[in-house]
Design a protein around this motif. Structure first.
Motif, PDB file in Angstrom:
ATOM      1  N   LEU A 168       1.473  -3.910  -8.133  1.00  0.00           N
ATOM      2  CA  LEU A 168       1.365  -5.254  -7.588  1.00  0.00           C
ATOM      3  C   LEU A 168       2.545  -5.576  -6.683  1.00  0.00           C
ATOM      4  O   LEU A 168       2.373  -6.156  -5.592  1.00  0.00           O
ATOM      5  N   LEU A 169       3.758  -5.187  -7.081  1.00  0.00           N
ATOM      6  CA  LEU A 169       4.923  -5.464  -6.247  1.00  0.00           C
ATOM      7  C   LEU A 169       4.879  -4.666  -4.947  1.00  0.00           C
ATOM      8  O   LEU A 169       5.232  -5.195  -3.879  1.00  0.00           O
ATOM      9  N   ASP A 170       4.444  -3.416  -5.001  1.00  0.00           N
ATOM     10  CA  ASP A 170       4.322  -2.629  -3.771  1.00  0.00           C
ATOM     11  C   ASP A 170       3.322  -3.265  -2.813  1.00  0.00           C
ATOM     12  O   ASP A 170       3.545  -3.295  -1.589  1.00  0.00           O
ATOM     13  N   ALA A 171       2.206  -3.776  -3.359  1.00  0.00           N
ATOM     14  CA  ALA A 171       1.191  -4.386  -2.505  1.00  0.00           C
ATOM     15  C   ALA A 171       1.642  -5.731  -1.953  1.00  0.00           C
ATOM     16  O   ALA A 171       1.228  -6.133  -0.853  1.00  0.00           O
ATOM     17  N   ALA A 172       2.521  -6.447  -2.693  1.00  0.00           N
ATOM     18  CA  ALA A 172       2.974  -7.766  -2.251  1.00  0.00           C
ATOM     19  C   ALA A 172       4.151  -7.700  -1.290  1.00  0.00           C
ATOM     20  O   ALA A 172       4.453  -8.682  -0.602  1.00  0.00           O
ATOM     21  N   GLU A 173       4.820  -6.566  -1.210  1.00  0.00           N
ATOM     22  CA  GLU A 173       6.039  -6.458  -0.400  1.00  0.00           C
ATOM     23  C   GLU A 173       5.852  -6.839   1.069  1.00  0.00           C
ATOM     24  O   GLU A 173       6.723  -7.514   1.642  1.00  0.00           O
ATOM     25  N   PRO A 174       4.743  -6.474   1.746  1.00  0.00           N
ATOM     26  CA  PRO A 174       4.602  -6.881   3.158  1.00  0.00           C
ATOM     27  C   PRO A 174       4.559  -8.389   3.359  1.00  0.00           C
ATOM     28  O   PRO A 174       4.835  -8.870   4.464  1.00  0.00           O
ATOM     29  N   PHE A 175       4.239  -9.165   2.323  1.00  0.00           N
ATOM     30  CA  PHE A 175       4.066 -10.600   2.476  1.00  0.00           C
ATOM     31  C   PHE A 175       5.249 -11.417   1.946  1.00  0.00           C
ATOM     32  O   PHE A 175       5.419 -12.567   2.335  1.00  0.00           O
ATOM     33  N   ALA A 176       6.056 -10.843   1.062  1.00  0.00           N
ATOM     34  CA  ALA A 176       7.208 -11.566   0.505  1.00  0.00           C
ATOM     35  C   ALA A 176       8.267 -10.559   0.077  1.00  0.00           C
ATOM     36  O   ALA A 176       8.527 -10.388  -1.118  1.00  0.00           O
ATOM     37  N   LEU A 224      -2.161 -17.150   1.838  1.00  0.00           N
ATOM     38  CA  LEU A 224      -2.660 -16.272   2.895  1.00  0.00           C
ATOM     39  C   LEU A 224      -4.070 -16.634   3.331  1.00  0.00           C
ATOM     40  O   LEU A 224      -4.526 -16.206   4.396  1.00  0.00           O
ATOM     41  N   GLY A 225      -4.770 -17.437   2.518  1.00  0.00           N
ATOM     42  CA  GLY A 225      -6.112 -17.861   2.877  1.00  0.00           C
ATOM     43  C   GLY A 225      -7.175 -16.876   2.417  1.00  0.00           C
ATOM     44  O   GLY A 225      -6.878 -15.827   1.834  1.00  0.00           O
ATOM     45  N   PRO A 226      -8.449 -17.218   2.685  1.00  0.00           N
ATOM     46  CA  PRO A 226      -9.559 -16.346   2.260  1.00  0.00           C
ATOM     47  C   PRO A 226      -9.440 -14.947   2.855  1.00  0.00           C
ATOM     48  O   PRO A 226      -8.948 -14.771   3.969  1.00  0.00           O
ATOM     49  N   LEU A 227      -9.905 -13.976   2.106  1.00  0.00           N
ATOM     50  CA  LEU A 227      -9.853 -12.587   2.552  1.00  0.00           C
ATOM     51  C   LEU A 227     -10.878 -12.388   3.667  1.00  0.00           C
ATOM     52  O   LEU A 227     -12.070 -12.618   3.459  1.00  0.00           O
ATOM     53  N   PRO A 228     -10.430 -11.991   4.871  1.00  0.00           N
ATOM     54  CA  PRO A 228     -11.390 -11.807   5.981  1.00  0.00           C
ATOM     55  C   PRO A 228     -12.241 -10.562   5.776  1.00  0.00           C
ATOM     56  O   PRO A 228     -11.922  -9.690   4.973  1.00  0.00           O
ATOM     57  N   GLU A 229     -13.351 -10.503   6.516  1.00  0.00           N
ATOM     58  CA  GLU A 229     -14.222  -9.328   6.507  1.00  0.00           C
ATOM     59  C   GLU A 229     -14.397  -8.820   7.931  1.00  0.00           C
ATOM     60  O   GLU A 229     -14.850  -9.575   8.786  1.00  0.00           O
ATOM     61  N   PRO A 230     -14.024  -7.584   8.224  1.00  0.00           N
ATOM     62  CA  PRO A 230     -13.379  -6.645   7.298  1.00  0.00           C
ATOM     63  C   PRO A 230     -11.922  -7.011   7.083  1.00  0.00           C
ATOM     64  O   PRO A 230     -11.246  -7.504   7.996  1.00  0.00           O
ATOM     65  N   ALA A 231     -11.427  -6.795   5.878  1.00  0.00           N
ATOM     66  CA  ALA A 231     -10.071  -7.180   5.515  1.00  0.00           C
ATOM     67  C   ALA A 231      -9.080  -6.130   5.992  1.00  0.00           C
ATOM     68  O   ALA A 231      -9.355  -4.936   5.924  1.00  0.00           O
ATOM     69  N   PRO A 232      -7.909  -6.560   6.495  1.00  0.00           N
ATOM     70  CA  PRO A 232      -6.848  -5.597   6.821  1.00  0.00           C
ATOM     71  C   PRO A 232      -6.459  -4.791   5.583  1.00  0.00           C
ATOM     72  O   PRO A 232      -6.598  -5.260   4.449  1.00  0.00           O
ATOM     73  N   THR A 233      -5.962  -3.602   5.801  1.00  0.00           N
ATOM     74  CA  THR A 233      -5.653  -2.702   4.690  1.00  0.00           C
ATOM     75  C   THR A 233      -4.661  -3.312   3.718  1.00  0.00           C
ATOM     76  O   THR A 233      -4.827  -3.221   2.490  1.00  0.00           O
ATOM     77  N   ASP A 234      -3.607  -3.957   4.237  1.00  0.00           N
ATOM     78  CA  ASP A 234      -2.585  -4.505   3.345  1.00  0.00           C
ATOM     79  C   ASP A 234      -3.121  -5.688   2.533  1.00  0.00           C
ATOM     80  O   ASP A 234      -2.798  -5.843   1.351  1.00  0.00           O
ATOM     81  N   ARG A 235      -3.991  -6.505   3.139  1.00  0.00           N
ATOM     82  CA  ARG A 235      -4.572  -7.630   2.386  1.00  0.00           C
ATOM     83  C   ARG A 235      -5.504  -7.127   1.295  1.00  0.00           C
ATOM     84  O   ARG A 235      -5.521  -7.658   0.177  1.00  0.00           O
ATOM     85  N   ARG A 236      -6.301  -6.118   1.612  1.00  0.00           N
ATOM     86  CA  ARG A 236      -7.218  -5.569   0.617  1.00  0.00           C
ATOM     87  C   ARG A 236      -6.449  -4.951  -0.551  1.00  0.00           C
ATOM     88  O   ARG A 236      -6.805  -5.126  -1.715  1.00  0.00           O
ATOM     89  N   ALA A 237      -5.370  -4.217  -0.230  1.00  0.00           N
ATOM     90  CA  ALA A 237      -4.570  -3.590  -1.283  1.00  0.00           C
ATOM     91  C   ALA A 237      -3.935  -4.654  -2.187  1.00  0.00           C
ATOM     92  O   ALA A 237      -3.868  -4.483  -3.415  1.00  0.00           O
ATOM     93  N   PHE A 238      -3.477  -5.760  -1.591  1.00  0.00           N
ATOM     94  CA  PHE A 238      -2.866  -6.837  -2.368  1.00  0.00           C
ATOM     95  C   PHE A 238      -3.901  -7.480  -3.287  1.00  0.00           C
ATOM     96  O   PHE A 238      -3.643  -7.705  -4.483  1.00  0.00           O
TER      97      PHE A 238
END
Length: 487
Positions: A168-176, A224-238
């Motif tokens: 979870l921390l690895d996936a959250a790192e790009p955003f915070a 970050l708001g609703p997950l877009p489709e198609p979702a960016p890789t980092d958002r999907r991983a988070f």
């Protein structure tokens, strides 16, 4: 994108070589004659964009290569290598002697592109083709399951929580990044400060920290708001890491539950018992006993409900093919009252069910069939003419436990036939199971010649599953996740 479709073109020389070297009764010639693989082209075409991307390899060719892999237990590289030199393989693939085979890596891409859904559609259409050829009958379905062990390192609970935190921390790192760095420092402090504590206390500290991280991560995810489709890789991983963390915490809230995740690397794998305890999956199949064709299949987690899945397998087959299965043979997993009612229901599947009864535990007391139950009055009368209205639900909530008075049992003329000794607090106790009618009917049917005849046919599915395991030994272990195991 897909290349324009065209029928395979074999030269006269190709035909001469195939006729000379591949016998007329060769197995692959027979398959080529009776199985129309070309009809699945349109179904597989949905996996590729019609105009964008590099030209894709022929999906029918790749599907045939997959068949050869399964039939002859070959890897991606081995099947392409052997198809290069084996004339029978080239005949089956309808490839001329001068044509080149696709790169083995395309088979991996092809399987992933098909996915479990399209793979299941092709499976159902193959079964439909067999039925059209007169192979499928509706007389009897044999249902059984075999287990597949997942090749994962099953971590301790403490390690699993730590892995979840790291993921979870690895996936959250790009955003915070600053908050993640602070949480890592906190994790190090927890590891150092709890090194001398008990495992239970160490686990509690890590779970508490993970809850705090999840609460904060939920806020970040909302911002970050609703997950877009198609979702960016980092958002999907988070989003995926946050969902896994919630599942791990839910398991900790229900520590005695039986559906706990055992690995982040294979979230679908579970621990179950199939003869012995194992971690992985159950391959559950239904087979037509007359043609030996598997008519429906599903992959369950190791702790999956085989009996409930029997309903799904039969219902799926009847929905897809419009047929009406007459009889179901299943092992002792199917000896459950609610399932027997469901299968016998004339407005439902309306099946005759052949299932070995679970042996009743011997008891010195009178049993349910020995007593008279007046449902209208709510009374129970034993063979000794003693009557009771005292009852409560049994501890597994499967029926009513009727209790006679201790004083009545002490003076009963049939005491010696019922009890070996008088209990301290009560008299004889009789459990009236909610499913007693279904169990009695199944036990009575088990004494019939029809039951014995059908049970003699049941080992056919055990041999079929053994053959499946033999063919795929060493290959299933490479796959993780229910969908990939199913494919």
């Amino acid at each position: 994108m897909l290349k324009p479709t065209s029928a395979p073109t074999l030269s006269d020389h190709d035909h001469q070589v195939f006729d000379a070297l591949v016998p007329a009764d060769h197995y692959l010639r027979q398959v080529l004659q009776v199985v129309d693989v070309e009809r699945y082209r349109e179904t597989m075409a949905a996996c590729s964009h019609p105009t964008e991307g590099r030209p894709a390899a022929d999906p029918v060719l790749l599907l045939k290569l997959g068949f050869l892999q399964t039939q002859y237990r070959l890897s991606d590289r081995e099947v392409c290598t052997q198809a290069q030199v084996k004339v029978a393989f080239r005949l089956f693939l309808q490839m001329g002697l001068a044509e080149s085979l696709p790169h083995p890596s395309l088979l991996t891409v092809f399987r992933a592109r098909l996915g479990a859904d399209i793979d299941a559609q092709i499976f159902d259409r193959v079964v439909a083709q067999a039925r059209t050829a007169g192979l499928g009958q509706d007389r009897l379905r044999l249902k059984d399951a075999t287990h597949s062990i997942a090749t994962i390192a099953v971590p301790s609970t403490i390690r699993l929580v730590a892995q979840t935190r790291q993921c979870l921390l690895d996936a959250a790192e790009p955003f915070a990044p600053e908050r993640v760095a602070a949480e890592w420092a906190h994790a190090v402090a927890i590891r150092t400060g709890t090194s001398d504590l008990s495992d239970a206390e160490r686990l509690l500290q890590r779970v508490t920290h993970l809850r705090q991280i999840v609460d904060w991560a939920e806020q970040v995810h909302a911002e970050l708001g609703p997950l877009p489709e198609p979702a960016p890789t980092d958002r999907r991983a988070f989003a995926d890491a946050l969902a896994l963390a919630h599942m791990i915490l839910a398991d900790r809230d229900d520590s005695t539950g039986g559906d706990h995740m055992v690995s982040l690397h294979d979230p679908d794998a579970r621990r179950g018992k199939h003869g012995a305890f194992f971690t992985g999956y159950l391959l559950d199949v239904a087979m037509d006993t007359d043609s030996q064709i598997i008519t429906a299949l599903e992959v369950l987690s190791a702790n999956g409900d085989e009996a409930a899945d029997a309903t799904d397998l039969i219902r799926h087959e009847e929905t897809i093919h419009g047929n009406d299965v007459q009889t179901l043979s299943i092992d002792k997993a199917g000896f459950r009252g609610e399932r027997l009612r469901e299968w016998h229901d004339p407005d439902g599947l309306n099946l005759e069910v052949v299932v070995p009864p679970v042996r009743e535990k011997p008891t010195s007391s009178f049993m349910a069939e020995d007593v008279q139950h007046d449902a209208a009055q709510g009374t129970l009368t034993c063979p000794g003419e003693q009557t009771t209205t005292r009852r409560m639900r049994n501890h597994v909530d499967t029926g009513w436990k009727e209790s006679f008075r201790r004083s009545d049992c002490a003076t009963c003329g049939l005491f010696a036939q019922c009890l070996t000794r008088l209990p301290k607090a009560t008299g004889c106790q009789v459990v009236i199971n909610d499913d007693a009618v279904e169990y009695a009917a199944a036990r009575a049917f088990a004494t019939s010649e029809t039951y014995r005849r059908i049970r003699r046919e049941h080992p056919a599915i055990e041999r079929k599953l053994a053959d499946v395991v033999r063919r795929h030994a060493g290959r299933w272990a490479r796959y993780r996740g229910r969908a990939r195991v199913r494919i």
